[in-house]
Design a protein around this motif. Structure first.
Motif, PDB file in Angstrom:
ATOM      1  N   ASP A 268     -62.792  17.433 -26.570  1.00 13.34           N
ATOM      2  CA  ASP A 268     -62.041  16.331 -26.371  1.00 13.34           C
ATOM      3  C   ASP A 268     -60.604  16.659 -27.291  1.00 13.34           C
ATOM      4  N   LEU A 269     -59.451  16.408 -26.790  1.00 14.03           N
ATOM      5  CA  LEU A 269     -58.161  16.352 -27.117  1.00 14.03           C
ATOM      6  C   LEU A 269     -58.111  15.345 -28.190  1.00 14.03           C
ATOM      7  N   GLY A 270     -57.245  15.621 -29.185  1.00 14.88           N
ATOM      8  CA  GLY A 270     -57.070  14.540 -30.439  1.00 14.88           C
ATOM      9  C   GLY A 270     -55.317  14.442 -30.044  1.00 14.88           C
ATOM     10  N   ILE A 271     -54.840  13.126 -30.185  1.00 12.80           N
ATOM     11  CA  ILE A 271     -53.339  12.817 -29.732  1.00 12.80           C
ATOM     12  C   ILE A 271     -53.050  12.018 -31.003  1.00 12.80           C
ATOM     13  N   VAL A 272     -52.066  12.495 -31.763  1.00 15.68           N
ATOM     14  CA  VAL A 272     -51.475  11.549 -32.810  1.00 15.68           C
ATOM     15  C   VAL A 272     -50.070  11.066 -32.251  1.00 15.68           C
ATOM     16  N   VAL A 273     -49.704   9.899 -32.114  1.00 13.62           N
ATOM     17  CA  VAL A 273     -48.420   9.299 -31.717  1.00 13.62           C
ATOM     18  C   VAL A 273     -47.660   8.792 -32.964  1.00 13.62           C
ATOM     19  N   ARG A 274     -46.290   9.217 -33.194  1.00 16.52           N
ATOM     20  CA  ARG A 274     -45.709   8.916 -34.209  1.00 16.52           C
ATOM     21  C   ARG A 274     -44.338   8.566 -34.004  1.00 16.52           C
ATOM     22  N   SER A 275     -43.547   7.755 -34.562  1.00 16.23           N
ATOM     23  CA  SER A 275     -41.997   7.752 -33.992  1.00 16.23           C
ATOM     24  C   SER A 275     -41.187   8.774 -34.755  1.00 16.23           C
ATOM     25  N   VAL A 276     -40.159   9.244 -33.937  1.00 12.83           N
ATOM     26  CA  VAL A 276     -39.213   9.916 -34.428  1.00 12.83           C
ATOM     27  C   VAL A 276     -38.096   9.286 -35.682  1.00 12.83           C
ATOM     28  N   PRO A 277     -37.862   9.765 -36.576  1.00  8.19           N
ATOM     29  CA  PRO A 277     -36.928   9.100 -37.414  1.00  8.19           C
ATOM     30  C   PRO A 277     -35.611   9.041 -36.679  1.00  8.19           C
ATOM     31  N   PRO A 278     -34.913   7.754 -36.116  1.00  7.45           N
ATOM     32  CA  PRO A 278     -33.693   7.845 -35.550  1.00  7.45           C
ATOM     33  C   PRO A 278     -32.530   8.339 -36.635  1.00  7.45           C
ATOM     34  N   SER A 279     -31.450   8.681 -35.817  1.00  7.32           N
ATOM     35  CA  SER A 279     -30.417   9.019 -36.706  1.00  7.32           C
ATOM     36  C   SER A 279     -29.613   7.731 -36.758  1.00  7.32           C
ATOM     37  N   GLN A 280     -28.963   7.536 -37.772  1.00  2.84           N
ATOM     38  CA  GLN A 280     -28.209   6.452 -38.375  1.00  2.84           C
ATOM     39  C   GLN A 280     -26.840   6.032 -37.222  1.00  2.84           C
ATOM     40  N   TRP A 281     -26.596   7.342 -36.653  1.00  2.00           N
ATOM     41  CA  TRP A 281     -25.250   7.366 -35.863  1.00  2.00           C
ATOM     42  C   TRP A 281     -25.693   7.303 -34.479  1.00  2.00           C
ATOM     43  N   SER A 282     -26.753   7.570 -33.921  1.00  2.00           N
ATOM     44  CA  SER A 282     -27.179   7.876 -32.590  1.00  2.00           C
ATOM     45  C   SER A 282     -27.778   6.638 -31.953  1.00  2.00           C
ATOM     46  N   LYS A 283     -27.209   6.113 -31.325  1.00  4.11           N
ATOM     47  CA  LYS A 283     -27.837   4.912 -30.346  1.00  4.11           C
ATOM     48  C   LYS A 283     -27.733   5.380 -28.741  1.00  4.11           C
ATOM     49  N   ALA A 284     -27.657   6.565 -28.589  1.00  9.25           N
ATOM     50  CA  ALA A 284     -27.455   6.782 -27.040  1.00  9.25           C
ATOM     51  C   ALA A 284     -28.910   6.770 -26.489  1.00  9.25           C
ATOM     52  N   LYS A 285     -28.926   6.873 -24.977  1.00  9.31           N
ATOM     53  CA  LYS A 285     -30.107   7.033 -24.130  1.00  9.31           C
ATOM     54  C   LYS A 285     -30.519   8.241 -24.139  1.00  9.31           C
ATOM     55  N   HIS A 286     -31.868   8.389 -24.198  1.00  7.68           N
ATOM     56  CA  HIS A 286     -32.786   9.911 -23.726  1.00  7.68           C
ATOM     57  C   HIS A 286     -32.186  10.594 -25.106  1.00  7.68           C
TER      58      HIS A 286
END
Length: 376
Positions: A268-286
């Motif tokens: 079986d594959l094991g998948i861990v999902v976690r957020s990427v810390p956002p840049s304080q000044w980057s609110k753009a899409k993609h």
């Protein structure tokens, strides 16, 4: 009288200069535009002068070719009177050597004349890290000499060129670090898949790319990830939504996990999902918002034998046996793969235990996998 240039035209030049930082061949668009503006036959940026162990890097308009660069680096650089200019000061070749002297010089006859180069305007820019960038603008024998207006235009560009060079240097360092860490993750045989805020795949490393191509438990369909069964895919999307929701609410980084059964019957594959810390000044899409770490138990991390041998003071045979054990085989399976008897394998293992200070095979596996050997 100060030189004047149409503000829109100057803005296009500056835009091309800063956009050139991100081009696959840096500043190619800027060099072409400057060549057209100054009616030059060549505009060239040389990054650092050639040395015994390093060639200068040429970024140039026109079709000079590799032979031009090689001949300049190996022979003509030493004859070039137009080098080591005062930093950030725009000067012309005439200020160093007159036209009559150039015509009769060996450098002109052997190098400049075949290239149809006679008038040259240039500036050198030195960086804090010791690199040097040289901008050279040339016209041929039939072209007019560079006048005060041409010189003033280049002087207007110098502060922007200095800033663009600094940004290019910083981005180069960041790219080097990114490649270093990405290579380390690849060595550890961990797949990484980066998603944007809409859960669309932005990037994946080599390990993840191989898993996606295999389409065995994880694949990419229409830009979206599909894993295992339809139920697994729904669960993965739920986990991604939870991670994104926590990120949007400025909550601490959320980590989720999922186990995926593969159609092939492999582990079986094991998948861990976690957020990427956002840049304080980057609110753009993609922008990178979620990362998936994908573990495949059947894909072994590879520790170079010489590294294992050196780290733990093992013989080549002991190092080879230790590496195979670390990849999950039993001692009997390892002996069979190496073509040695079980007694010989046990003798190697006892010697390994003595040298590493461990007393059980599981401890040996843990020692190797947690060492820096897998990054070699």
């Amino acid at each position: 009288m100060k030189y004047t240039i149409d503000i829109e035209e100057f803005s296009r030049l500056i835009k091309a200069l800063y956009q050139g930082i991100l081009e696959s061949v840096p500043w190619s668009g800027f060099l072409d535009r400057l060549q057209s503006k100054l009616d030059a036959n060549y505009v060239t940026i040389v990054i650092s002068p050639p040395t015994d162990d390093h060639d200068g890097l040429f970024l140039t308009t026109g079709s000079t070719g590799k032979d031009f660069v090689a001949s300049y680096n190996s022979h003509f650089y030493a004859m070039d009177p137009f080098v080591d200019l005062p930093s950030a000061k725009v000067v012309s070749l005439d200020e160093f050597i007159s036209g009559n002297e150039r015509i009769n010089s060996e450098y002109c006859r052997q190098f400049l004349e075949p290239m149809d180069v006679f008038h040259v305007l240039g500036v050198d820019i030195s960086t804090e890290n010791g690199a040097k960038y040289s901008l050279r603008i040339s016209r041929g024998y039939q072209g007019e000499n560079f006048n005060a207006g041409d010189k003033e235009l280049v002087e207007l560009l110098v502060p922007h060129l200095q800033e663009a060079i600094e940004l290019h240097t910083q981005l180069g360092r960041i790219e080097t670090e990114r490649n270093l860490y990405a290579g380390a993750v690849n060595q550890l045989a961990v797949g990484t898949i980066i998603l944007d805020e809409e859960a669309k795949v932005l990037q994946s490393n080599q390990v993840a790319g191989d898993l996606l191509k295999a389409k065995d438990g994880i694949e990419l369909i229409g830009g979206s990830l599909q894993v295992g069964s339809s139920r697994d895919t729904r669960r993965l999307k739920e986990l991604i939504r939870d991670v994104l929701a926590a990120q949007n609410d400025n909550q601490p980084s959320v980590v989720e996990a999922l186990r995926v059964q593969r159609p092939s019957g492999k582990s079986d594959l094991g998948i861990v999902v976690r957020s990427v810390p956002p840049s304080q000044w980057s609110k753009a899409k993609h922008t990178p918002s979620v990362v998936l770490f994908v573990g495949d138990p059947d894909q072994h991390s590879q520790a170079p034998r010489d590294i294992v041998k050196t780290l733990f003071d093992l013989t080549p045979a002991e190092a080879q046996l230790a590496m195979i054990l670390a990849n999950g085989l039993t001692l009997d399976e390892t002996a069979e793969e190496l073509g040695i008897s079980r007694n010989t394998a046990r003798a190697h293992l006892r010697s390994i235990f003595s040298k590493t200070g461990v007393t059980r095979q599981t401890m040996l596996v843990r020692l190797i996998l947690k060492s820096v050997a897998t990054l070699g």
